[in-house]
Write an enzyme that holds these catalytic residues in place. Structure first.
Site, PDB file in Angstrom:
ATOM      1  N   GLU A  43       0.806  -1.226   0.000  1.00  0.00           N
ATOM      2  CA  GLU A  43       0.000   0.000   0.000  1.00  0.00           C
ATOM      3  C   GLU A  43       0.833   1.266   0.000  1.00  0.00           C
ATOM      4  O   GLU A  43       0.532   2.211  -0.711  1.00  0.00           O
ATOM      5  CB  GLU A  43      -0.925   0.061   1.237  1.00  0.00           C
ATOM      6  CG  GLU A  43      -2.164  -0.785   1.167  1.00  0.00           C
ATOM      7  CD  GLU A  43      -1.858  -2.242   1.445  1.00  0.00           C
ATOM      8  OE1 GLU A  43      -0.714  -2.525   1.828  1.00  0.00           O
ATOM      9  OE2 GLU A  43      -2.755  -3.061   1.277  1.00  0.00           O
ATOM     10  N   HIS A 112     -10.478  -4.696  10.451  1.00  0.00           N
ATOM     11  CA  HIS A 112     -11.157  -4.535   9.167  1.00  0.00           C
ATOM     12  C   HIS A 112     -12.423  -3.716   9.312  1.00  0.00           C
ATOM     13  O   HIS A 112     -13.290  -3.770   8.461  1.00  0.00           O
ATOM     14  CB  HIS A 112     -11.476  -5.914   8.570  1.00  0.00           C
ATOM     15  CG  HIS A 112     -10.243  -6.661   8.154  1.00  0.00           C
ATOM     16  ND1 HIS A 112      -9.394  -7.247   9.062  1.00  0.00           N
ATOM     17  CD2 HIS A 112      -9.705  -6.879   6.935  1.00  0.00           C
ATOM     18  CE1 HIS A 112      -8.390  -7.812   8.414  1.00  0.00           C
ATOM     19  NE2 HIS A 112      -8.548  -7.604   7.134  1.00  0.00           N
TER      20      HIS A 112
END
Lengths: 307, 393
Positions: A43, A112
């Site tokens: 990322e 998450h």
């Protein structure tokens, strides 16, 4: 992507897999592997790459498979994405869109279920929007792509399956504008993303109880649309903020102080802010439901404000 | 002596005047464009690739322009040192003196359509890319005429029209950016390359390996250049890196170790690298170089290395002295001419500083400009949009 060859997508599994939430399904077949780029799990650097490509004239859309993963790219988003236009004295612009699903889902666990809007809001130079319906998702996405500024588009994991009839033709939604969901007279309820649906559910109950709430989906998380919000407060004199991010340092906290600074004289009651609890999101279903704001709490809050 | 100078004057009128793209024509120093061959000081050390030849071709004119540019850079950095000590430059100031050969050699192998991106030791890269010393000094002093309007500072020099992408303060963060620039170059099939510079300290950043992986996967036209000056701030390379052979750290990506104090070796390696990446994807160039100053102005540079070491490098490997020796040995200039050139450069730099000092501080309204691009007539900041320049539709 059809009309502008500089628009490209990059992210994990956006190409051949079609996107983890199918947002980019079919695009790789249409536009090829370079324009719909499957990245490795990196990322920090692929966000950096997207920003570098934007500096050189492309318009990348960077996807975080889950918004929470973009925390790894925080340095790139803060320093390079938000600040480069300023530190280069206006020489480079970064027309990048950073998007991904965030928010509390169905028992996905703490890591998450993150809400990054509170972390990104202080970054100067960044614009933030949150979509909530298929209509505004299309409109905001198009506007974000066309914007010369970096835009972070917050989607929600639980809203991808919504179905709505939307126009086929081109339209954009203004990035800085809030959406009037339900006009009313008694109280202004400000919300965004998934909480909009909890608010509307509560609104049904409230209407049965004789209240007339005005519901505004603020959509633009940075900057706030104080024009629409202010006009509403001038009418109703009472404000309730319902949000999904944490109580501490959240969007609601900023919104509250912005309202106090600008519309203090119009308030007849203290501003109430319902946010998620300052805890990591637990796995157990009952506990998870207790972390986020539920319609019953919204009803109770409105009743308290309107006393 | 005079006869030799006269002879050179006469030959000059016969040869085609050659204007260096960087600086005005030198006076009596030879500007001949006849090629000569010079061996690099050291052979190139390769990793997974056949190295280029040690024989480099150059001309008197090119050597003279290298000398002049490196002198300008050296003078600029020393002047920046004094300005910092007189508190006209504040904050961080990272000086490049000693490393000039890397900037100059690299620039000579590229076009302005190729891109360069580097970290915070960027003054000389900016000058190499055609940056004007006046705007550079003005930026260092935070003035309006600065290349980033006084809002960037020492670590944020940019020159978009010369494809110089800065100027970055966070160690290693520029490496993925550079790969992104190369991605755009490949996307648009430009046939240009990006030189992505980082240091021995940054070589241990994870994002570098992430970016390298992607660059190799997609064959991006990027050359990663490790400017190895052997110290990451105060930490020697052997204390920070298990393997200080940075040119080999790419593993599956080929690499080349170059004597970064030899401008001709740098030029040769960069030309080689440019051709390589356009066909094959990324390559790592490790430039073995040295900085005379400490890491920044707040670092004396002598607590972690000996004065003897610094003096030794200055004596044996100084990039400017090497070119001076070449110019003298080939009779392209006399010692006096070169000394006169130094005086001229000094005057030029002093004049640039004086001009930069005339520039005022930025206007207070500049605090709020360039936060956003003027989009839909919106120029604002903060969540409550306290200062609105336009009314929403």
């Amino acid at each position: 992507m059809k009309s502008d060859p500089t628009v490209c997508v990059m992210g994990e599994d956006v190409g051949h897999y079609g996107g983890s939430y199918k947002v980019t399904k079919g695009l790789a077949e249409m536009f090829g592997d370079l324009r719909v780029l499957d990245t490795p799990i990196a990322e920090n650097s692929f966000t950096g790459m997207g920003i570098g490509a934007a500096m050189k004239g492309l318009r990348p859309i960077v996807e975080g498979m889950n918004m929470g993963f973009l925390l790894l790219a925080y340095n790139q988003i803060s320093n390079n994405c938000g600040m480069l236009h300023y530190t280069s004295g206006g020489q480079f612009k970064i027309p990048v869109v950073i998007r991904g699903p965030g928010g509390v889902g169905r028992q996905l666990g703490a890591e998450h279920s993150q809400r990054l809007e509170s972390y990104f809001q202080s970054i100067p130079g960044l614009q933030m929007v949150a979509c909530s319906t298929p209509y505004n998702a299309k409109g905001l996405m198009k506007a974000a792509i066309r914007s010369e500024n970096p835009v972070v588009l917050f989607e929600h994991v639980l809203l991808y399956n919504l179905k709505e009839k939307i126009p086929d033709e081109e339209y954009i939604c203004c990035l800085e504008e809030a959406e009037m969901v339900r006009p009313g007279e008694h109280v202004t309820i400000l919300t965004y993303s998934r909480m909009r649906y909890h608010v509307m559910q509560a609104a049904k109950t409230l209407v049965n109880k004789g209240y007339d709430p005005e519901v505004i989906d603020i959509r633009s998380l940075k900057p706030f649309d104080l024009h629409t919000i202010g006009n509403s407060i001038k009418k109703t004199h009472r404000v309730l903020i319902v949000e999904e991010c944490m109580r501490t340092g959240g969007i609601g906290a900023s919104l509250r102080s912005a309202i106090i600074d600008n519309f203090w004289d119009y308030l007849d009651a203290p501003i109430m802010c319902l946010s998620s609890q300052d805890v990591p999101t637990p796995y157990a279903g009952t506990l998870e439901d207790a972390t986020v704001v539920q319609p019953a709490q919204i009803v109770a809050a409105v009743e308290q404000i309107c006393q | 002596m005079a006869a030799a100078a006269l002879r050179r004057c006469l030959t000059r009128r016969q040869s085609i005047p050659r204007v260096s793209p960087l600086l005005p024509l030198t006076r009596l120093i030879s500007d001949s464009t006849d090629p000569i061959t010079i061996e690099t000081s050291l052979p190139f050390k390769p990793h997974l690739i056949d190295p280029p030849s040690r024989s480099t071709t150059t001309t008197a004119a090119e050597l003279a322009s290298f000398f002049r540019t490196m002198l300008l850079m050296r003078r600029f950095e020393i002047a920046a040192d004094s300005l910092y000590k007189s508190k006209l430059i504040r904050g961080f100031c990272h000086l490049y003196d000693g490393q000039e050969a890397v900037a100059v050699g690299m620039e000579s192998s590229l076009t302005r359509r190729d891109a360069i991106i580097t970290a915070y030791r960027d003054h000389c890269l900016y000058l190499a890319r055609g940056g004007d010393p006046v705007s550079a000094f003005a930026e260092l002093m935070g003035r309006k005429a600065g290349c980033a309007r006084g809002k960037g500072g020492s670590m944020h020099f940019y020159k978009r029209d010369a494809n110089f992408f800065g100027g970055h303060g966070i160690v290693g963060a520029q490496v993925p950016l550079g790969c992104g620039v190369a991605f755009a170059q490949r996307y648009r099939k430009e046939g240009t390359v990006t030189f992505d510079l980082y240091g021995d300290g940054a070589a241990n950043q994870g994002q570098l390996f992430e970016a390298l992986n992607m660059a190799a996967l997609w064959k991006l036209p990027v050359v990663l250049v490790c400017e190895n000056n052997h110290y990451g701030m105060g930490t020697a390379e052997w204390k920070a890196s298990k393997s200080p052979a940075y040119y080999k750290r790419g593993d599956y990506v080929p690499g080349l170790k170059v004597d970064g104090m030899d401008v001709l070796a740098v030029k040769q390696a960069c030309k080689f690298a440019k051709d390589h990446v356009l066909a094959n994807g990324p390559i790592i160039l490790e430039m073995d170089t040295y900085r005379y100053h400490g890491h920044s102005m707040s670092d004396p540079g002598s607590t972690y290395r000996t004065r003897d070491e610094i003096a030794g490098i200055r004596q044996e490997r100084d990039p400017i002295e090497r070119v001076r020796k070449l110019l003298l040995a080939h009779d392209f200039a006399t010692a006096q001419e070169l000394k006169d050139l130094e005086k001229e450069i000094r005057k030029e730099v002093d004049a640039a500083i004086a001009k930069a000092k005339e520039s005022p501080m930025p206007d207070p309204s500049e605090l709020f400009t360039n936060v956003y691009v003027n989009d839909c007539g919106l120029e604002s900041f903060g969540v409550d949009r306290k200062v609105v320049r336009t009314v929403l539709p």
